[in-house]
Scaffold this active site. Structure first.
Site, PDB file in Angstrom:
ATOM      1  N   THR A   1      27.997  58.247  21.943  1.00 56.74           N
ATOM      2  CA  THR A   1      28.482  58.571  20.596  1.00 56.74           C
ATOM      3  C   THR A   1      27.457  58.223  19.530  1.00 56.74           C
ATOM      4  OG1 THR A   1      30.112  57.943  18.920  1.00 56.74           O
ATOM      5  CG2 THR A   1      29.601  56.299  20.551  1.00 56.74           C
TER       6      THR A   1
ATOM      7  N   TYR B   1      34.351  50.197  19.094  1.00 62.37           N
ATOM      8  CA  TYR B   1      34.199  51.428  19.882  1.00 62.37           C
ATOM      9  C   TYR B   1      32.719  51.725  20.126  1.00 62.37           C
ATOM     10  CZ  TYR B   1      33.684  56.406  20.702  1.00 62.37           C
ATOM     11  OH  TYR B   1      33.292  57.614  21.207  1.00 62.37           O
TER      12      TYR B   1
END
Ligand code: UDP
Length: 340
Positions: free
Chosen positions: A121, A146
């Protein structure tokens, strides 16, 4: 390379990006097998692809699946994904995204499978002050749990590659969005936390209003800027990465950004939904959401150079149109916007 002989385990293949990638793999001639616990994924998104129900943490089940299906390469999508949620409840993120991924790496090592494409990501970069397009050479410096989980897995892959010859590509997605233009699959998260589907819910009237999280960022209109990438472009990015792993046989881990190089503010996306849907809705200005970098825009030249990949369907109008049409089809409406 004869792709029909290449069996690919798609871990988390029933989810949003996984289901689009599974379709793209089939269309490219690969033979995918979906491994999913269906906690957030959908069986009906898999369209006749062989399904194996199992947990990412279940090493023995992964070993038997890799052997039974004679798997040649793995794509790993299975993860918790809501950056904001990871700030208020981080432990499940570390359990699911980091600890459980160890089971997959151990199972791959035990069965001698070396090729892995990993869902990473843009959140691994964190908050860079100048807002320039991010390239893969920048240090990883996540600002939310995250992003840390994805960065930690990249570290695990680096160590496994140098110790055991893993051949991995980490694809760092910018903002996955849009849906299959034929509406076969699309974005269905419960609860939904992502900007575009939430705005669409406001346009459909199933949500009272869209909230803008922060209007005081150092950006031209004060709202966060993101690089929205069509999920079908992400899907072809995985096919390109897998092709590259099979063709080059390069050991080590390489990371590539998948994005467009163009950013759009939250307000711009809201305006695009108004235009495509032809509907108006309430917008509320709220405080910042914890863990949000102001600007995330990709330098995707590495994927173009090494994988021959480029975003082709990621104009913000096309993304919103496909997402809107998918939302209408999910509601059983026959009207299709052609945009304008
Ligand atoms: N956002 C917003 N309202 C919402 C959901 C998201 O203003 O209801 C903003 C969010 O703060 C971020 C951008 O939209 O700046 C994209 O958020 P999203 O959760 O879709 O993706 P992320 O960038 O966190 O991966």
């Amino acid at each position: 390379m004869n792709r029909a002989n290449k069996n690919v385990l798609v871990v988390g293949g029933a989810g949003y990006i996984g289901s689009h990638t599974t379709l793209a793999l089939r269309e490219a001639g690969f033979n995918p097998v979906v491994y999913d616990n269906f906690s957030t994924g959908h069986r009906d998104a898999c369209f006749g692809t062989t399904l194996v129900e199992g947990e990412l943490s279940d090493r023995d089940r992964l070993v038997s699946t890799l052997r039974d299906h004679d798997i040649d390469g793995v794509i790993h999508f299975a993860a918790l994904i809501e950056a904001g949620q990871s700030v208020v409840g981080p432990l499940p993120f570390f359990r699911n995204n980091v600890a459980s991924t160890l089971s997959l790496l151990e199972a791959m090592q035990e069965t001698g499978i070396r090729r892995l494409v990993f869902s990473s990501t843009a959140a691994v970069y964190g908050n860079l002050p100048d807002g320039k397009p991010l390239n893969e050479g920048l240090p990883r410096n996540p600002v939310n749990p995250y992003g840390h989980t994805k960065s930690m897995v990249e570290t695990m892959l680096e160590a496994t590659a140098s110790a055991h010859g893993l051949q991995a590509i980490a694809l760092r997605y910018f903002n996955a969005s849009g849906a299959d233009p034929q509406c076969r699959t699309g974005e269905r998260h419960t609860p939904e936390t992502h900007l575009i589907p939430l705005i669409i819910e406001a346009a459909l009237g199933t949500r009272a209003a869209i909230k803008i999280f922060g209007t005081d960022y150092q950006t031209p209109d004060g709202t966060c800027i993101r690089d929205y990438i069509h999920v079908n472009d992400l899907a072809t990015g995985h096919v390109a990465a897998l092709n590259n792993l099979f063709e080059t046989d390069l050991p080590g881990i390489r990371a590539y950004n998948l994005g467009t190089g163009t950013g759009h503010s939250v307000r711009e996306v809201i305006d695009m939904v108004r235009r495509i849907s032809g509907r108006d809705f309430a917008v509320l200005e709220e405080g910042r959401r914890a863990g949000d970098p102001a600007i995330l825009v990709a330098d995707a030249s590495g994927a173009n150079r090494d994988l021959g990949w480029k975003a082709k369907h990621s104009g913000i109008d096309q993304i919103v149109r496909d997402a809107w049409n998918y939302a209408l089809s999910a509601q059983g409406e026959s009207f299709r916007s052609t945009g304008s």
